[in-house]
Design a protein around this motif. Structure first.
Motif, PDB file in Angstrom:
ATOM      1  N   LEU A 265      16.889   0.328  -0.961  1.00  0.00           N
ATOM      2  CA  LEU A 265      16.397   1.185  -2.046  1.00  0.00           C
ATOM      3  C   LEU A 265      17.005   0.717  -3.370  1.00  0.00           C
ATOM      4  O   LEU A 265      18.224   0.546  -3.460  1.00  0.00           O
ATOM      5  CB  LEU A 265      16.826   2.636  -1.762  1.00  0.00           C
ATOM      6  CG  LEU A 265      16.655   3.660  -2.878  1.00  0.00           C
ATOM      7  CD1 LEU A 265      15.174   3.963  -3.104  1.00  0.00           C
ATOM      8  CD2 LEU A 265      17.377   4.956  -2.541  1.00  0.00           C
TER       9      LEU A 265
ATOM     10  N   ALA B  99       2.907   3.237  -5.183  1.00  0.00           N
ATOM     11  CA  ALA B  99       2.674   2.445  -6.395  1.00  0.00           C
ATOM     12  C   ALA B  99       1.379   1.650  -6.273  1.00  0.00           C
ATOM     13  O   ALA B  99       0.520   1.680  -7.173  1.00  0.00           O
ATOM     14  CB  ALA B  99       3.856   1.492  -6.627  1.00  0.00           C
ATOM     15  N   GLY B 100       1.199   0.961  -5.141  1.00  0.00           N
ATOM     16  CA  GLY B 100       0.015   0.134  -4.939  1.00  0.00           C
ATOM     17  C   GLY B 100      -1.252   0.974  -4.843  1.00  0.00           C
ATOM     18  O   GLY B 100      -2.272   0.636  -5.448  1.00  0.00           O
TER      19      GLY B 100
ATOM     20  N   GLY C  18       7.395  -3.107  -2.608  1.00  0.00           N
ATOM     21  CA  GLY C  18       8.668  -2.494  -2.245  1.00  0.00           C
ATOM     22  C   GLY C  18       9.920  -3.270  -2.620  1.00  0.00           C
ATOM     23  O   GLY C  18       9.875  -4.288  -3.311  1.00  0.00           O
TER      24      GLY C  18
ATOM     25  N   ARG D  23       0.193  -9.585   6.187  1.00  0.00           N
ATOM     26  CA  ARG D  23       1.354  -9.806   5.321  1.00  0.00           C
ATOM     27  C   ARG D  23       1.074 -10.919   4.324  1.00  0.00           C
ATOM     28  O   ARG D  23       0.564 -11.974   4.700  1.00  0.00           O
ATOM     29  CB  ARG D  23       2.579 -10.156   6.181  1.00  0.00           C
ATOM     30  CG  ARG D  23       3.850 -10.443   5.402  1.00  0.00           C
ATOM     31  CD  ARG D  23       5.053 -10.477   6.310  1.00  0.00           C
ATOM     32  NE  ARG D  23       5.365  -9.159   6.833  1.00  0.00           N
ATOM     33  CZ  ARG D  23       6.062  -8.242   6.160  1.00  0.00           C
ATOM     34  NH1 ARG D  23       6.560  -8.507   4.971  1.00  0.00           N
ATOM     35  NH2 ARG D  23       6.292  -7.063   6.681  1.00  0.00           N
ATOM     36  N   VAL D  24       1.395 -10.686   3.070  1.00  0.00           N
ATOM     37  CA  VAL D  24       1.323 -11.742   2.062  1.00  0.00           C
ATOM     38  C   VAL D  24       2.615 -12.541   2.166  1.00  0.00           C
ATOM     39  O   VAL D  24       3.697 -11.961   2.212  1.00  0.00           O
ATOM     40  CB  VAL D  24       1.181 -11.120   0.648  1.00  0.00           C
ATOM     41  CG1 VAL D  24       1.434 -12.149  -0.441  1.00  0.00           C
ATOM     42  CG2 VAL D  24      -0.191 -10.487   0.482  1.00  0.00           C
TER      43      VAL D  24
ATOM     44  N   GLY E 214       0.799  -1.233   0.000  1.00  0.00           N
ATOM     45  CA  GLY E 214       0.000   0.000   0.000  1.00  0.00           C
ATOM     46  C   GLY E 214       0.820   1.265   0.000  1.00  0.00           C
ATOM     47  O   GLY E 214       0.416   2.277   0.557  1.00  0.00           O
ATOM     48  N   GLY E 215       1.990   1.254  -0.657  1.00  0.00           N
ATOM     49  CA  GLY E 215       2.772   2.486  -0.851  1.00  0.00           C
ATOM     50  C   GLY E 215       2.195   3.261  -2.038  1.00  0.00           C
ATOM     51  O   GLY E 215       1.112   2.925  -2.546  1.00  0.00           O
TER      52      GLY E 215
ATOM     53  N   ALA F 283      17.021   1.150   5.546  1.00  0.00           N
ATOM     54  CA  ALA F 283      16.075   0.569   4.576  1.00  0.00           C
ATOM     55  C   ALA F 283      16.799   0.318   3.263  1.00  0.00           C
ATOM     56  O   ALA F 283      17.853   0.903   3.010  1.00  0.00           O
ATOM     57  CB  ALA F 283      14.900   1.511   4.346  1.00  0.00           C
TER      58      ALA F 283
ATOM     59  N   GLY G   4      11.480  12.287   1.621  1.00  0.00           N
ATOM     60  CA  GLY G   4      10.209  13.000   1.470  1.00  0.00           C
ATOM     61  C   GLY G   4      10.207  14.032   0.363  1.00  0.00           C
ATOM     62  O   GLY G   4       9.306  14.869   0.295  1.00  0.00           O
TER      63      GLY G   4
ATOM     64  N   ALA H 204      13.622   2.997  -9.278  1.00  0.00           N
ATOM     65  CA  ALA H 204      14.063   4.250  -8.646  1.00  0.00           C
ATOM     66  C   ALA H 204      15.344   4.627  -9.373  1.00  0.00           C
ATOM     67  O   ALA H 204      16.059   3.756  -9.875  1.00  0.00           O
ATOM     68  CB  ALA H 204      14.324   4.043  -7.161  1.00  0.00           C
TER      69      ALA H 204
END
Ligand SMILES: Cc1cc2nc3c(=O)[nH]c(=O)nc-3n(C[C@H](O)[C@H](O)[C@H](O)COP(=O)(O)OP(=O)(O)OC[C@H]3O[C@@H](n4cnc5c(N)ncnc54)[C@H](O)[C@@H]3O)c2cc1C
Length: 427
Positions: A259, A20-21, A160, A131-132, A17-18, A257, A51, A283
């Motif tokens: 990236l 993209a989703g 992600g 979680r999937v 749910g970022g 994190a 941000g 990215a």
């Protein structure tokens, strides 16, 4: 024990749910498809991020999702806006300037929750805190950590940098490991970091990566990230960086994190699955900008599905394709012809909606997303790979002479994207 739930009526299942989703789910639901989105964290969820929204991101948000800067401010996600910027090589100022298009800074937890809330309002069934843990791209079946199962015509992997959807596709399992950057970030109150007046980028701390300092309302968001080279210790270098910036007092622990940093997938589709955003490595490899590509790829995946759905209905009626007896033979014809995309239209119609949507998505991203990221990879080679250490002549010259080009890359809206989004053919 939670009983297994099989939801076969779902048109599209979005994992993650970022930006993209949320974009993909919103676009599909708004067009009338039944969409379920599964997000591992409880919303609003924390997301490590500088941000920064570039001008091209704001323009894309407005054009494709009708979200204006005012909407972002009203959502509570807006942190600050800046026209000035500085680029340093270690402590040496290389370039400072004012750019006519503002850099906008947001808080990701609030921004992402806002996008997800809009998707909910458009009819998306959002399951958060779930979680999937397994995806079968061939059948479109998804299994969650609590035993719940879902099935859909399409699965969109928007989960992600460590995407479980991507890791469940054997063809993609080994890719992108060497092009995933490590990053760390920390938020430091202004009173401890008086010198951070403008957003700044600091080269020379890592061989392939950089540090940043983005002043917000109450804090400076500082981070460092890149592809780690032998002997580099990210936390150690970050502490040195903060010391050199004359940050005073104690600061919180660094959070880390992953990236994507170059190495994007060129054909991020398999079976019923499409990968978008960080899951596909979208990215850029100069600054790691990813929100723009997440929104754009989410949008293109959704549009490919919508186009395929509409196409199938029209084609199968018009051409009178008999699903029952001709399915196998037509499918064989398409395979013989090599590519479903190049097969005659009735073949494509019976070859499965996901096949049509997948080849459309591949074509769509090949133009604006992959092309733009390829250009970024060229810039990145110049900025990082030619320099064997900090403060190299080539980097200095390049940035002094061509920093405008870097900024244009960050800010410029691709004319392809504009054409594609407004094109009747695609929509
Ligand atoms: C330190 C840092 C700073 C950055 N700064 C910037 C910046 O300033 N500007 C910019 O444009 N980009 C920046 N980026 C990049 C940007 O954050 C990403 O490119 C962007 O978030 C990608 O969006 P996405 O929707 O693809 O993935 P994400 O935003 O990562 O969302 C993926 C979602 O999937 C969920 N998920 C993961 N696994 C599962 C699962 N198994 N089941 C269900 N859900 C799952 C996650 O909880 C998450 O909510 C930064 C990245 C980092 C790490």
């Amino acid at each position: 024990m939670v009983p297994d739930i099989v939801n076969t009526d779902c048109d599209a299942l979005v994992v993650g749910g970022g930006p993209a989703g949320a974009t993909a789910a919103f676009t599909l639901a708004q067009a009338g498809l039944s969409v379920t989105l599964i997000e591992a964290c409880k919303v609003p969820r924390a997301k490590l991020c500088g941000g920064l929204l570039t001008a091209k991101t704001l323009s894309l948000l407005q054009q494709s999702l009708s979200i204006t800067s005012q909407d972002i401010i009203a959502s509570g996600a807006h942190e600050s806006t800046a026209h000035r910027y500085c680029i340093y090589s270690r402590s040496k100022l290389l370039v400072s300037g004012r750019y006519p298009q503002a850099f906008t800074f947001i808080r990701r937890a609030a921004f992402d929750a806002f996008l997800l809330e809009r998707a909910k309002k458009a009819g998306v069934h959002v399951l958060d805190n779930l979680r999937v843990n397994h995806v079968d791209a061939a059948s479109g079946e998804v299994r969650c950590a609590n035993g719940q199962q879902q099935k859909a015509k399409y699965v969109i992997g928007a989960d992600g940098a460590h995407s479980i959807v991507r890791r469940n596709i054997s063809a993609f399992r080994r890719v992108m490991r060497r092009t995933t950057a490590r990053t760390i970030e920390v938020r430091i109150p202004h009173r401890q970091w008086k010198a951070a007046a403008f957003p700044s980028v600091h080269l020379g701390w890592l061989k392939q990566g950089y540090a940043w300092a983005f002043p917000n309302r109450s804090h400076v968001v500082a981070g460092m990230g890149g592809i780690m080279q032998q002997g580099e210790n990210l936390s150690h270098l970050m502490r040195q960086f903060l010391q050199e910036q004359k940050v005073v007092g104690a600061y919180p622990e660094f959070a880390g994190a992953a990236l994507p940093f170059g190495g994007h997938l060129r054909a991020p589709v398999h079976g019923k699955a499409m990968l978008v955003g960080d899951a596909a490595g979208f990215a850029d490899s100069v600054f790691g900008e990813g929100v723009y590509y997440a929104i754009l790829s989410g949008l293109l995946a959704a549009k490919a599905i919508l186009k395929a759905q509409k196409y199938i209905k029209v084609q199968s009626i018009k051409d009178g394709v008999q699903e029952t007896d001709s399915l196998e033979s037509v499918r064989r014809q398409a395979v013989v012809k090599g590519s479903i995309a190049e097969a005659p239209e009735p073949c494509r119609a019976v070859c499965g909606e996901n096949g049509v949507a997948n080849s459309m998505y591949r074509k769509m991203i090949a133009s604006p997303v992959v092309k733009e990221l390829d250009r970024a990879a060229m810039l990145s080679r110049f900025v990082y790979h030619r320099a064997k250490g900090p403060d190299r002549f080539a980097v200095k010259c390049f940035l002094k002479l061509a920093h405008g080009r870097l900024l244009r890359h960050l800010h410029k809206e691709d004319t392809h994207v504009r054409k594609l989004l407004s094109s009747e053919q695609i929509w």
